[in-house]
Structures are given as C-alpha cells and as structure tokens.
Design an enzyme around this catalytic site. Structure first.
Site, PDB file in Angstrom:
ATOM      1  N   MET A  19       2.061  13.033  27.408  1.00  0.00           N
ATOM      2  CA  MET A  19       3.469  12.382  27.400  1.00  0.00           C
ATOM      3  C   MET A  19       4.470  13.774  28.461  1.00  0.00           C
ATOM      4  O   MET A  19       4.729  13.345  29.395  1.00  0.00           O
ATOM      5  CB  MET A  19       3.991  12.745  26.189  1.00  0.00           C
ATOM      6  CG  MET A  19       5.758  12.224  26.210  1.00  0.00           C
ATOM      7  SD  MET A  19       5.537  11.113  24.424  1.00  0.00           S
ATOM      8  CE  MET A  19       6.106  12.375  23.119  1.00  0.00           C
ATOM      9  N   CYS A  20       4.669  14.384  27.846  1.00  0.00           N
ATOM     10  CA  CYS A  20       4.848  16.151  28.555  1.00  0.00           C
ATOM     11  C   CYS A  20       6.796  15.822  28.691  1.00  0.00           C
ATOM     12  O   CYS A  20       7.165  14.414  28.638  1.00  0.00           O
ATOM     13  CB  CYS A  20       4.413  16.253  30.102  1.00  0.00           C
ATOM     14  SG  CYS A  20       2.384  16.948  30.379  1.00  0.00           S
ATOM     15  N   GLY A  21       6.984  16.758  28.627  1.00  0.00           N
ATOM     16  CA  GLY A  21       8.284  16.536  28.786  1.00  0.00           C
ATOM     17  C   GLY A  21       8.637  17.920  30.310  1.00  0.00           C
ATOM     18  O   GLY A  21       8.147  18.802  30.806  1.00  0.00           O
ATOM     19  N   ARG A  62       8.111  16.848  23.276  1.00  0.00           N
ATOM     20  CA  ARG A  62       6.991  15.894  24.318  1.00  0.00           C
ATOM     21  C   ARG A  62       5.795  16.378  24.925  1.00  0.00           C
ATOM     22  O   ARG A  62       4.680  16.195  25.634  1.00  0.00           O
ATOM     23  CB  ARG A  62       7.527  15.006  25.487  1.00  0.00           C
ATOM     24  CG  ARG A  62       8.959  14.500  25.041  1.00  0.00           C
ATOM     25  CD  ARG A  62       9.579  14.061  26.467  1.00  0.00           C
ATOM     26  NE  ARG A  62       8.938  13.576  27.654  1.00  0.00           N
ATOM     27  CZ  ARG A  62       9.028  12.013  27.764  1.00  0.00           C
ATOM     28  NH1 ARG A  62       9.606  10.913  26.665  1.00  0.00           N
ATOM     29  NH2 ARG A  62       8.119  11.706  28.690  1.00  0.00           N
ATOM     30  N   THR A 110       7.034  21.469  29.557  1.00  0.00           N
ATOM     31  CA  THR A 110       6.682  21.079  27.659  1.00  0.00           C
ATOM     32  C   THR A 110       4.962  20.360  27.982  1.00  0.00           C
ATOM     33  O   THR A 110       4.905  19.195  28.936  1.00  0.00           O
ATOM     34  CB  THR A 110       7.577  20.807  26.786  1.00  0.00           C
ATOM     35  OG1 THR A 110       8.183  19.063  27.343  1.00  0.00           O
ATOM     36  CG2 THR A 110       8.463  21.663  27.024  1.00  0.00           C
TER      37      THR A 110
END
Lengths: 232, 298
Positions: free
Chosen positions: B1-3, B32, B149
């Site tokens: 996902m990652c932010g 995330r 993130t």
C-alpha cells in the site's frame, strides 16, 4: 423529522466503530431521527451499513466508504469524500456537497447518490440499479461494466466512459472525452428526458434534460462473435 | 500500500514549524505503511562550497565521532559532523565522488543517503511513528519535505529499500505503487553508466529521472518521458532544492490529495493525515488527475 433535535457525535471523542454501533443499534422509533457527526477528519467507514430512516449530517470531509451499504438513511456530507462513497448502497440517499474520489457509488443496487462537485475515476463502476447524479465532471472509466441504474453527469466525462456496459444508462450534459468498448451514443427518447428530469429535480439542479446525451450499451459484447478478429 | 506525504511552507517565518506539522502526517500514514519510513527535508546549508551529506549506519553503537576524526585526518577537509542513532550528518566542502570513494574504502558499512546543498534524508526500518520519534522529526525546520511510509510488496524490508530514494544532488523521490518494467529500465541505464544500490523498483524511476535531468532536461520534461517509459502504477512525489512535484500514472489507482492555503501546500495519500493542519477547513482541496504534472516552487 426536522423538528427533532439532532443527536451529536464527535469523532474526536468516539471511534468510528462506536459511532456505527450507535447508528446500527440505538436508532429506533424513540431515538432521535437526526444525527450530526462532527470532526469526521477524513476517517474511513463513517455511517456504513445503516438501515433506518434517519437523517445523518457529516460536518466536514470524510474518508473511504462513507455511507456504504446504506438502506433508508439520508446522509449529507458537508465536505468531500474519499474512495467508494455509497458503495453497494441499497436505498436511501447519500449527498456530497464537495467532490468525491474514485469509485463513487460502486455496485450500488438502489437509492440516490448525488455528488454536487465532481467525481473522479470509475464513478458508478459495476452499478447494479442505483441512480447517481454528478453536478460536475466524472473521471476515466466511469460506469465500467454498469449493469442497471442511471448515471447523470452534468459536466464532462473522462476517457473510456461506459466501457463494457450492460443495461445501465448514462446521460452526459458536457463533453465526452471518449467512449469505452461497446458504449455508444444513442438518441434521447421522451422516457430519457423524463428520467433525467426526475433525477435532476430530486437533486435541485435546474439543467434542462434537453441538454443531455444518452450513452448505452451497443450490446456487441453480449454474444461471442466467432468472426471477430481475435487479436488482443 | 504505502503512504506518501509532502509539505512546502510558503512564508519563511513559518518554516520552523515544518517538523511539527509534518510529523502527525507521517504518524497517520503509518497505517498505510508500517514497516519502514523516511523523510527528506530541504534547507540551504550555506554559501560557498559546503555540501551536506546524510549518512546511515545500521550497526548498533557505531562511533560517529571516530568517523569524523578519521575523515578530517584522511581527507584534510573540514568536517562538521553530527549524529543521532543510525543517522549521521556531515557538512564539508569535500567533492561527493571523493567522499564516496573514502567511505567505501574506510567505512564500508556506512551508506551515503543524500548529497546536496539543501537536502537531508532520514530513513530507517520500523513503524513511522517510532522513526519520527527516534530522529526528532517534530523539531525539524525546513522550507519543504517529502516523506514515505512503506509496506513492502516487491523487495526486502531494509533501511536501504525505504524511501525516499535519491540520485545526483538535491533530488529525491517517493513512490506509492509498483512498477512492472524496472529491470529493463535498469539495464538500459546501466549501459549508460548509471549505478544502482538496491534491487528496488522505485530506485529505477528515481535514477531514470535524474539521468534525464543530467542530460539537460527539466524535471517536468523528464516526467513526460517517464509517462511513456514507466510501466506500472505510481503516484510519485519528488523534491528538488526549489520545488515539490507530484504526478499520478494514467490509471490513477494510487491515491493522492492536495491541500493549499496561503501558508502551505500539503500532499498526502489520504486527507485524514492533513486534518490537523492549521487552516485546513478553508484550504483549497483537490485530487490530482492522471498524467498531469503538478509543481510548486518556493
């Protein structure tokens, strides 16, 4: 309904889970039929799965899945929403005063979703019978594989509109960037003008239905065509 | 996902608040991407030949003072070295190639994370909130920053695989998504002498853009080429010493939202990480559209 003082829930004090528990279990004949939600602050899953004739006002911007699976309730967001607002809604109404991110009204079976601003990509994807009215534009791949229901777009539509449509019908007032596979523009009938007029009047928009174009399925994908060039 | 997150503060008088404003953004986007995080902040190091080098050493109890002394002894260059946990900051007039060569010879376990006259990069493994605490992000002052993130999907969880990725000087990039053709891109760049440090897909995008810029293109023109060359999903947020730049791929599956007031431009994967910012209720909010280049200069 309007005369009842609204119950107020502040999402800086209660969690979304507590809010939804309250909306699912404590809204009945004797409870307030109006609920105001403060400080939504972009949180996900607000007012999901309601099944009561309650009016919910969300005072601010909400995150993903607002009003998902809604039955009966009328939910108004005084702000913007993230992905998948009104996803799989069954009845009632969800109204967004600002803009909506992608997949607005995905798989909605019934009810009315009204986005006053624009909705981004994949608006009404896999629509199953609900009605969606967008005051502004919709992004690419809107109404992809939509099976039943109506999408009314008062602004422009992005690329690939109505790709692989089934029986849902799209009405667009502005420009269409491009139509998706098997979607085609068709002449408006009196029934179409009536349908657009009814949906516009329910949202309070005063465009003339005569300004809208109809997009529906050409139904060439309904049956396998052995003679087609099978290059993909 | 990652932010992904980014913040550019317009009035100089408010740049001391960057850390205080951006840390809750990073904490929130930890949802995330909980496995590692990084932040690149930009503030000019000063006039003259000085550069700031961000260094990383994951070895517990590493003696940064010893590194500083050895540096001055071996190179006869001035050095202003400060360190916190795994992160070292070296300010020196040394040429970047000379520093790299010295580091790989004398301290092979120390990695050079960034080079430039403005950039500083922090990255490490762990929950973003923990990393922000460890390196004191809340106290950082700068004109702009980008952060990430990570929830790893395609290469190892390690500080080196955490974003931001850097290439050249004063350039960094964070990425939400995954690329389908990083290896063919790498092979083409390697033939032109571009070196890679990890097997991460994002590094390929970062080095591709920096290579185009080194060949004389603007970042914006390099991105137009990237729209053709990069295959896959991406929301990319980049920074140079002067600006923040944001793009989403043609499918725009990976989210982004932008908030602008007279004090700042803030970018995040989700609005909820911007909800604490001052003046957010009256900010101009929008969702960036596919294949459009958004650029904000200081």
């Amino acid at each position: 309904m309007e005369s009842v003082a609204p119950a107020s829930v502040d999402l800086q004090k209660l969690s979304v889970r507590q809010l939804n528990h309250f909306l699912h279990h404590e809204i009945g004949a004797t409870s307030p039929s109006r609920v105001e939600i403060l400080n939504p602050n972009g949180l996900h899953n607000i007012a999901v799965g309601l099944d009561a004739p309650v009016q919910v006002d969300v005072r601010g911007h909400a995150g993903y899945f607002l009003g998902g699976m809604n039955r009966q309730a009328r939910i108004v967001v005084h702000g913007n929403v993230g992905w998948s607002v009104g996803e799989n809604m069954m009845s009632g109404e969800v109204r967004v005063k600002g803009f909506a991110s992608q997949c607005a009204g995905a798989s909605a079976h019934g009810g009315l979703l009204f986005i006053e601003g624009s909705a981004s990509s994949r608006c009404g994807i896999s629509l199953k019978g609900g009605d969606i009215v967008v005051g502004g534009h919709v992004g690419h791949m809107s109404a992809f594989m939509a099976q039943a229901g109506h999408l009314v777009v008062c602004g422009d539509a992005g690329a690939g509109l109505g790709d692989s449509l089934y029986e849902a019908v799209i009405y667009v007032r502005g420009k269409i960037h491009s139509l998706g596979a098997d979607a085609r523009e068709e002449p408006m009938s009196e029934c179409d003008y009536d349908k657009v007029g009814i949906l516009l009047s329910r949202t309070g928009l005063d465009w003339s239905p005569r300004e809208f174009k109809r997009v529906a399925s050409a139904k060439t994908l309904y049956h396998w065509n052995v003679d087609a060039d099978q290059e993909y | 996902m990652c932010g992904i997150i980014g913040l550019l503060i317009k009035p100089e008088s408010k740049r001391s608040q960057l850390g205080e404003w951006v840390t809750p953004m990073m904490d929130c986007m930890g949802d995330r991407g909980p496995d590692s995080a990084g932040l690149a902040v930009f503030s000019p190091v000063g006039d003259g030949p000085l550069r700031r080098f961000s260094l990383f050493c994951g070895r517990p109890g590493f003696d940064w003072t010893e590194l500083g002394k050895a540096f001055e002894r071996d190179t006869a260059c001035e050095a202003d070295l400060s360190a916190i946990e795994n992160h070292g900051r070296l300010v020196s007039p040394i040429a970047p190639e000379r520093l790299e060569e010295w580091l790989s010879r004398e301290f092979p376990s120390v990695h050079l994370l960034s080079t430039g006259r403005s950039i500083e990069v922090y990255k490490d493994e762990g929950h973003p909130a923990e990393i922000a605490e460890r390196y004191g992000f809340a106290g950082l002052a700068a004109s702009h920053c980008v952060g990430h993130t990570r929830m790893a999907t395609e290469s190892a969880v390690s500080p080196a695989h955490a974003h931001p990725f850097t290439a050249g000087e004063d350039f960094c990039l964070v990425h939400n998504g995954s690329l389908s053709n990083p290896w063919s891109l790498r092979r083409r760049l390697q033939k032109r002498g571009v070196d890679f440090e990890t097997d991460n897909d994002t590094e390929a995008a970062c080095r591709f853009l920096e290579w185009r810029m080194r060949e004389g293109e603007s970042l914006e023109d390099a991105l137009k080429a990237a729209f053709i060359e990069l295959d896959g999903f991406y929301t990319l947020l980049m920074a140079t010493a002067e600006k923040l730049v944001l793009v989403r791929d043609a499918f725009a599956c990976k989210p982004a939202v932008v908030a602008e007031t007279e004090d700042y431009v803030a970018v995040s994967s989700e609005f909820r990480s911007l909800a604490h910012l001052p003046g957010i209720r009256s900010a101009e909010l929008f969702e960036p559209v596919p294949e459009e280049i958004y650029s904000w200069s200081l």
